[in-house]
Design a protein around this motif. Structure first.
Motif, PDB file in Angstrom:
ATOM      1  N   UNK A  50      -4.776   4.853  54.558  1.00 25.75           N
ATOM      2  CA  UNK A  50      -3.357   4.612  54.872  1.00 25.75           C
ATOM      3  C   UNK A  50      -2.606   4.125  53.648  1.00 25.75           C
ATOM      4  N   UNK A  51      -3.164   3.137  52.953  1.00 27.40           N
ATOM      5  CA  UNK A  51      -2.514   2.578  51.766  1.00 27.40           C
ATOM      6  C   UNK A  51      -3.546   2.342  50.680  1.00 27.40           C
ATOM      7  N   UNK A  52      -3.383   2.932  49.505  1.00 27.11           N
ATOM      8  CA  UNK A  52      -4.334   2.693  48.408  1.00 27.11           C
ATOM      9  C   UNK A  52      -4.142   1.309  47.808  1.00 27.11           C
ATOM     10  N   UNK A  53      -5.102   0.917  46.996  1.00 27.60           N
ATOM     11  CA  UNK A  53      -5.014  -0.361  46.293  1.00 27.60           C
ATOM     12  C   UNK A  53      -4.386  -0.141  44.924  1.00 27.60           C
ATOM     13  N   UNK A  54      -3.824  -1.195  44.390  1.00 28.71           N
ATOM     14  CA  UNK A  54      -3.160  -1.101  43.083  1.00 28.71           C
ATOM     15  C   UNK A  54      -3.373  -2.397  42.304  1.00 28.71           C
ATOM     16  N   UNK A  55      -3.211  -2.339  40.979  1.00 31.44           N
ATOM     17  CA  UNK A  55      -3.189  -3.566  40.183  1.00 31.44           C
ATOM     18  C   UNK A  55      -1.790  -4.161  40.214  1.00 31.44           C
ATOM     19  N   UNK A  56      -1.687  -5.401  39.839  1.00 30.23           N
ATOM     20  CA  UNK A  56      -0.358  -6.021  39.770  1.00 30.23           C
ATOM     21  C   UNK A  56      -0.168  -6.609  38.375  1.00 30.23           C
ATOM     22  N   UNK A  57      -0.099  -5.747  37.347  1.00 31.98           N
ATOM     23  CA  UNK A  57       0.158  -6.220  35.987  1.00 31.98           C
ATOM     24  C   UNK A  57       1.640  -6.180  35.689  1.00 31.98           C
ATOM     25  N   UNK A  58       1.993  -6.602  34.466  1.00 33.12           N
ATOM     26  CA  UNK A  58       3.351  -6.300  34.036  1.00 33.12           C
ATOM     27  C   UNK A  58       3.402  -4.807  33.709  1.00 33.12           C
ATOM     28  N   UNK A  59       4.573  -4.270  33.494  1.00 34.63           N
ATOM     29  CA  UNK A  59       4.736  -2.823  33.397  1.00 34.63           C
ATOM     30  C   UNK A  59       4.058  -2.214  32.167  1.00 34.63           C
ATOM     31  N   UNK A  60       3.721  -3.015  31.180  1.00 33.49           N
ATOM     32  CA  UNK A  60       3.056  -2.469  29.995  1.00 33.49           C
ATOM     33  C   UNK A  60       1.546  -2.627  30.083  1.00 33.49           C
ATOM     34  N   UNK A  61       1.041  -3.138  31.214  1.00 32.23           N
ATOM     35  CA  UNK A  61      -0.382  -3.424  31.293  1.00 32.23           C
ATOM     36  C   UNK A  61      -1.183  -2.529  32.195  1.00 32.23           C
ATOM     37  N   UNK A  62      -0.538  -1.639  32.937  1.00 33.25           N
ATOM     38  CA  UNK A  62      -1.262  -0.918  33.974  1.00 33.25           C
ATOM     39  C   UNK A  62      -2.309   0.032  33.403  1.00 33.25           C
ATOM     40  N   UNK A  63      -2.022   0.680  32.287  1.00 32.02           N
ATOM     41  CA  UNK A  63      -3.003   1.602  31.704  1.00 32.02           C
ATOM     42  C   UNK A  63      -4.185   0.840  31.117  1.00 32.02           C
ATOM     43  N   UNK A  64      -3.928  -0.353  30.604  1.00 32.80           N
ATOM     44  CA  UNK A  64      -5.029  -1.201  30.140  1.00 32.80           C
ATOM     45  C   UNK A  64      -5.875  -1.665  31.320  1.00 32.80           C
ATOM     46  N   UNK A  65      -5.236  -1.963  32.441  1.00 34.10           N
ATOM     47  CA  UNK A  65      -5.971  -2.378  33.643  1.00 34.10           C
ATOM     48  C   UNK A  65      -6.827  -1.243  34.187  1.00 34.10           C
ATOM     49  N   UNK A  66      -6.306  -0.017  34.118  1.00 35.00           N
ATOM     50  CA  UNK A  66      -7.092   1.133  34.567  1.00 35.00           C
ATOM     51  C   UNK A  66      -8.330   1.302  33.689  1.00 35.00           C
ATOM     52  N   UNK A  67      -8.155   1.155  32.387  1.00 38.70           N
ATOM     53  CA  UNK A  67      -9.302   1.285  31.486  1.00 38.70           C
ATOM     54  C   UNK A  67     -10.337   0.205  31.773  1.00 38.70           C
ATOM     55  N   UNK A  68      -9.869  -1.008  32.045  1.00 42.32           N
ATOM     56  CA  UNK A  68     -10.784  -2.094  32.397  1.00 42.32           C
ATOM     57  C   UNK A  68     -11.534  -1.776  33.692  1.00 42.32           C
ATOM     58  N   UNK A  69     -10.826  -1.179  34.649  1.00 44.80           N
ATOM     59  CA  UNK A  69     -11.435  -0.850  35.939  1.00 44.80           C
ATOM     60  C   UNK A  69     -12.600   0.119  35.767  1.00 44.80           C
ATOM     61  N   UNK A  70     -12.440   1.141  34.907  1.00 40.72           N
ATOM     62  CA  UNK A  70     -13.474   2.171  34.783  1.00 40.72           C
ATOM     63  C   UNK A  70     -14.559   1.799  33.776  1.00 40.72           C
ATOM     64  N   UNK A  71     -14.368   0.700  33.041  1.00 38.59           N
ATOM     65  CA  UNK A  71     -15.381   0.304  32.063  1.00 38.59           C
ATOM     66  C   UNK A  71     -16.145  -0.945  32.483  1.00 38.59           C
ATOM     67  N   UNK A  72     -15.439  -1.929  33.029  1.00 35.62           N
ATOM     68  CA  UNK A  72     -16.113  -3.194  33.370  1.00 35.62           C
ATOM     69  C   UNK A  72     -15.797  -3.694  34.775  1.00 35.62           C
ATOM     70  N   UNK A  73     -15.010  -2.935  35.545  1.00 35.81           N
ATOM     71  CA  UNK A  73     -14.674  -3.358  36.898  1.00 35.81           C
ATOM     72  C   UNK A  73     -13.311  -4.002  36.966  1.00 35.81           C
ATOM     73  N   UNK A  74     -12.803  -4.209  38.180  1.00 34.93           N
ATOM     74  CA  UNK A  74     -11.450  -4.763  38.344  1.00 34.93           C
ATOM     75  C   UNK A  74     -11.364  -6.190  37.846  1.00 34.93           C
ATOM     76  N   UNK A  75     -10.242  -6.521  37.239  1.00 33.08           N
ATOM     77  CA  UNK A  75     -10.047  -7.857  36.697  1.00 33.08           C
ATOM     78  C   UNK A  75      -9.091  -8.702  37.501  1.00 33.08           C
ATOM     79  N   UNK A  76      -8.755  -8.267  38.712  1.00 35.42           N
ATOM     80  CA  UNK A  76      -7.798  -9.004  39.535  1.00 35.42           C
ATOM     81  C   UNK A  76      -8.064  -8.722  41.014  1.00 35.42           C
TER      82      UNK A  76
END
Length: 432
Positions: free
Chosen positions: A80-106
């Motif tokens: 129904x609703x996917x999950x998302x990160x809640x970074x500032x607008x310049x951080x989302x691509x860095x958060x995605x990279x963190x997710x696929x390399x070391x897991x979610x950071x938030x």
């Protein structure tokens, strides 16, 4: 007729979202890591203005890919609703990279707004195609439809089969090919599906009416389907106002000339709205059953914010009419990357030629011609109402919302072609 059509589309996408959650998540993550290695994804900013290689809206790409991977909730909830990160607008691509390399950071956070059909498609297609491959597929499909529209319009003109309508559709497809910003947005995982819907609808209407006028039933079903599909892929990037404007402006060209054409067009516009609302009601019911009332309260607050009515701190809202106009003007480059003066010049020509053409068409003795002119003008009013109603959103996101003005260019070209044809019948001069 409109409600069952929209309901079938809504149920179909719900089933597709559920099925997409069964894809190989490991392969999906591997493809995203590969995209970072090849620089098809970058961590140095969300928006890459003027980029025609990986596209301007990298922020949406990273958001959608994050949503495809994060599985820290039940399958029912994520369908129904996917999950998302809640970074500032310049951080989302860095958060995605963190997710696929070391897991979610938030902590996990659900993204209840929108329908997220883009995420469903990405989840299903990225494992096999990769990020670059999916972008290439979207660009290929959009390009193929535009080339087909142009080629078939040329064929109609060459065969002198409704040659005036051939010229009209030729103008429409040429304008969308050049002034829809597809070089910068046609590969976006967020924009491309909605863009694809627009050009598909144009091709379907143009071809369905090439031999004979379309029926009222066809118009109703096509408009309802278009509305339902549009809301499924809508990210408040302009699909709704542009879609409605296209329905109002093009259907009178495809319907049989006569007194009922304008009424049928109005009914089709209502069907478009019914398609949107039916899917919205379906989504609201699902949210209530699974998540309760909290998502609806948050979405209503966001709606007030986007329209500039909300009381929350709003640093991205325009401070007055002058600021609003400047923000809108600054985003016109989205219609043609790096060619802002060409866009401004074309919009100026469109305004002048549109007014001239309408002055001729409103005096035409043929009622059908006058109705088409009225519908084309009304279709542009839809665009103006949208940018004013959602003034905060328009001001903040003019760098892609302005793309809806492609219809101002296309509709003025249609008006001009119809006006020249009208004068031909009046003066008996050859059409050229």
């Amino acid at each position: 007729m409109s409600v069952p059509t929209a309901l079938a589309i809504f149920i179909g996408f719900c089933a597709l979202a559920w099925a997409s959650l069964g894809v190989d998540r490991t392969l999906l993550m591997s493809q995203v890591r590969t995209a970072y290695g090849s620089r098809d994804l970058r961590t140095d900013g969300g928006a890459l203005f003027g980029n025609v290689n990986i596209g301007e809206h990298q922020y949406n790409d990273c958001l959608i890919l994050f949503q495809t991977i994060d599985d820290r909730a039940s399958r029912m909830e994520r369908a129904i609703s996917p999950l998302r990160p809640v970074p500032d607008k310049q951080g989302i691509c860095a958060d995605l990279k963190e997710l696929v390399t070391s897991g979610p950071g938030q902590p996990p956070d659900f993204y209840h707004r929108y329908f997220h059909a883009q995420t469903t498609l990405a989840r299903m297609l990225v494992p096999g195609l990769g990020v670059a491959g999916l972008r290439d597929l979207y660009k290929l499909l959009i390009s193929s439809i535009l080339v087909a529209g142009i080629g078939l319009a040329l064929l109609d003109i060459a065969r002198r089969r409704r040659d005036v309508m051939g010229v009209v559709w030729l103008i429409v497809f040429f304008v969308f090919a050049r002034f829809f910003g597809l070089e910068s947005f046609g590969q976006s995982l967020g924009h491309a599906p909605a863009d694809l819907l627009i050009v598909c609808f144009l091709l379907i209407v143009s071809r369905a009416s090439s031999e004979r006028p379309i029926s009222r039933r066809f118009a109703m079903v096509a408009a309802a389907s278009f509305g339902a599909l549009t809301i499924e892929f809508e990210f408040l990037t302009g699909g709704l106002p542009l879609g409605l404007a296209v329905v109002i402006g093009t259907l009178p060209l495809a319907l049989a000339p006569g007194g009922k054409a304008l009424k049928t067009t109005l009914d089709a516009a209502i069907s478009f709205g019914i398609g949107v609302v039916t899917c919205m009601i379906g989504r609201i019911l699902l949210l209530l059953m699974v998540f309760g009332t909290t998502p609806l309260t948050a979405s209503f607050d966001q709606l007030l914010y986007r329209t500039g009515i909300g009381n929350s701190v709003n640093n991205d809202a325009s401070s007055g009419l002058g600021s609003f106009v400047m923000r809108v003007c600054s985003g016109l480059g989205s219609l043609a990357a790096g060619m802002i003066w060409l866009v401004i010049g074309m919009l100026g020509l469109a305004l002048v030629s549109g007014i001239w053409s309408y002055q001729i068409l409103r005096k035409d003795e043929n009622d059908a011609v006058r109705q088409r002119a009225v519908a084309l003008v009304a279709s542009n009013v839809v665009l103006l109402l949208w940018i004013v109603l959602f003034r905060q959103h328009t001001a903040e996101h003019a760098w892609f919302i302005d793309r809806i003005f492609v219809w101002a260019l296309a509709s003025s070209g249609i008006l001009f072609a119809l006006a020249v044809e009208s004068r031909r019948f009046t003066t008996k001069a050859p059409f050229s």
